[in-house]
Design an enzyme around this catalytic site. Sequence first.
Site, PDB file in Angstrom:
ATOM      1  N   HIS A 239       0.812  -1.225   0.000  1.00 31.72           N
ATOM      2  CA  HIS A 239       0.000   0.000   0.000  1.00 31.72           C
ATOM      3  C   HIS A 239       0.846   1.276   0.000  1.00 31.72           C
ATOM      4  CE1 HIS A 239      -3.170  -2.778   0.699  1.00 31.72           C
ATOM      5  NE2 HIS A 239      -2.792  -3.060   1.920  1.00 31.72           N
ATOM      6  N   ARG A 296      -0.600  18.001   2.713  1.00 30.97           N
ATOM      7  CA  ARG A 296       0.824  18.386   2.652  1.00 30.97           C
ATOM      8  C   ARG A 296       1.319  18.220   1.217  1.00 30.97           C
ATOM      9  NH1 ARG A 296       2.493  13.229   1.670  1.00 30.97           N
ATOM     10  NH2 ARG A 296       1.317  11.636   2.785  1.00 30.97           N
TER      11      ARG A 296
HETATM   12  P1  ADP Z   1      -2.814   5.360   4.039  1.00 31.99           P
HETATM   13  O1  ADP Z   1      -3.374   6.639   4.538  1.00 31.99           O
HETATM   14  O2  ADP Z   1      -2.382   4.419   5.108  1.00 31.99           O
HETATM   15  O3  ADP Z   1      -1.767   5.563   2.966  1.00 31.99           O
HETATM   16  P2  ADP Z   1      -4.928   5.001   2.075  1.00 31.99           P
HETATM   17  O4  ADP Z   1      -6.336   5.044   2.470  1.00 31.99           O
HETATM   18  O5  ADP Z   1      -4.358   6.227   1.430  1.00 31.99           O
HETATM   19  O6  ADP Z   1      -4.041   4.603   3.335  1.00 31.99           O
HETATM   20  O7  ADP Z   1      -4.683   3.759   1.115  1.00 31.99           O
HETATM   21  C1  ADP Z   1      -3.381   3.382   0.671  1.00 31.99           C
HETATM   22  C2  ADP Z   1      -3.503   2.296  -0.383  1.00 31.99           C
HETATM   23  O8  ADP Z   1      -4.186   1.145   0.166  1.00 31.99           O
HETATM   24  C3  ADP Z   1      -4.324   2.663  -1.611  1.00 31.99           C
HETATM   25  O9  ADP Z   1      -3.564   3.343  -2.580  1.00 31.99           O
HETATM   26  C4  ADP Z   1      -4.756   1.297  -2.101  1.00 31.99           C
HETATM   27  O10 ADP Z   1      -3.722   0.629  -2.774  1.00 31.99           O
HETATM   28  C5  ADP Z   1      -5.017   0.545  -0.799  1.00 31.99           C
HETATM   29  N1  ADP Z   1      -6.446   0.684  -0.380  1.00 31.99           N
HETATM   30  C6  ADP Z   1      -6.949   1.533   0.540  1.00 31.99           C
HETATM   31  N2  ADP Z   1      -8.278   1.382   0.675  1.00 31.99           N
HETATM   32  C7  ADP Z   1      -8.636   0.407  -0.178  1.00 31.99           C
HETATM   33  C8  ADP Z   1      -9.882  -0.240  -0.508  1.00 31.99           C
HETATM   34  N3  ADP Z   1     -11.014   0.099   0.099  1.00 31.99           N
HETATM   35  N4  ADP Z   1      -9.857  -1.224  -1.433  1.00 31.99           N
HETATM   36  C9  ADP Z   1      -8.704  -1.600  -2.042  1.00 31.99           C
HETATM   37  N5  ADP Z   1      -7.519  -1.052  -1.771  1.00 31.99           N
HETATM   38  C10 ADP Z   1      -7.468  -0.063  -0.857  1.00 31.99           C
END
Ligand code: ADP
Length: 507
Positions: A239, A296
């Site tokens: 992720h 940010r």
């Molecule tokens: P963080 O704030 O920890 O970086 P995010 O919500 O921005 O978390 O998600 C990071 C990554 O996790 C996304 O780019 C995607 O690859 C995966 N991800 C997050 N939510 C989902 C979801 N509901 N379904 C599939 N993948 C997800």
Amino acid sequence: MQRAMFHKLLIANRGEIAVRIMRTCREMGIRSVAVYSEADRNAAHVRYADEAHCIGPSPAGQSYLSIDAIIEAATRSGAEAIHPGYGFLAENVEFARRVGAGGMVFIGPKPETIALLGDKTEARRCMKKAGVPLVPGIESCIRSVQQAKKTAESFGYPILIKAAAGGGGKGMRVVYSPSELAGLLKLARSEALNAFGDDRVYLEKYLQAPRHIEVQILADQKGHIVQLGERECSIQRRHQKVIEESPSPTVDARLRRRMGEAAVEAAKSADYTNAGTVEFLLDRDKNFYFLEVNTRLQVEHPITEMVTGLDLVREQIRIAAGESLRINSSDIVPRGSAIECRIYAEDPDSDFLPSSGTIRTYREPNGPFTRVDSGYRVKDTISLFYDPLIAKLISWGRDRGQAIERMRRALDEYVIMGITTTIGFHRRVMAHPRFVAGDLSTHFIVEEMASLSATAQLSEEALEELAVLACTHRFLTEQKERCALNPVTKNNSNWKYITRYRNVFGN
Ligand code: ADP
């Protein structure tokens, strides 16, 4: 409120992003103040700055995360503003408040906006009200396993447990069946508590192999919000982003406009100011869903700079000084294509294990339409105290194909010795037919890892050659060691042994 442009700005960060911010300061005639930990006494950002202050011992908790030490350094230096970069204190509400309370300007959104968007469930509530499409899920935190089971059933498995205070891909767990739910809930909670000091979690539907598309926004203090187009960040590991590009090969002008409008609505609903990123997931039918807002500057901001011609740090500083944005969303048409590869001190063939040590040889790529944002030089040490990002390599082309060609050439030119890096891994991604075709998803690395390992794309002959080279290397090293112990042969060169090797094994 418009005020005079700053004369002195403190950068509460290290590495490539600190250097990158200081460069814009220099162009704007603003003096830059670096802060550094004991481990970073001779770091690139300290050498680049006009002034530098030590803020404590090497562990980040005692230096780059110490609000008191940073505010103290800022006051001592007479800085009028603080740029937090990304990571460390960039999204810390208390830090933003303390900067303001100390009579300085925090280069970022208001503390209330950071607080609102830093809580994923609150952010979801806010976006729902504004009509921004959300990943199916809930807007409140899970209180019991029973409640989680009921919620999961209503969305259907797989579901994703996410930390309300989440960031950096931490505290996330995919649940494929009801039997795993209780155990993974417990695990996600303790991971979230460890990482964020907050164990609240909630549930989202887990989308199958989506693409990560995000929109860069800028908002001035008069409420004028501009969207600068999208970045695709689908090449991820655990992720976390590894390669980004702009524009996305899958987003057409209509989708770009729709996503841009949703991003502007998202910013408006949070009373946003300064630079920010609205992240979305895009499914196979090109439906997009709000994920979060990063309050940010993003690591991957240079690719937006390359296709828009805007310096985002300059815009951030201007906005913080109360100046108005001089552009509109309709002015923004991406020019060409840009790709960013994050060069990490990691070993891709050992599950991306961080690699530490001293950089023995360092040669950055150069040449047409290539940019390197780096925070290290030869003889610098990569320590395990901080994130292992060495540099970001960015290429621009008039189209995606040319940007890829340039990235391949630049990766070939990049030489870093003494530590293991991800340069070779990036070369293999740039040559991968799926990447070249733009057939991306957040599962790309997991699905293609077998063909992305160091030896996967080599022919039988090349593999044989490698094996022979490894034997030669070992033979020469052993001979050298033996010679070093023997006063008679001590000064002999390796050539003698290479000749001997050839006699034994042939060419
Ligand atoms: P963080 O704030 O920890 O970086 P995010 O919500 O921005 O978390 O998600 C990071 C990554 O996790 C996304 O780019 C995607 O690859 C995966 N991800 C997050 N939510 C989902 C979801 N509901 N379904 C599939 N993948 C997800």
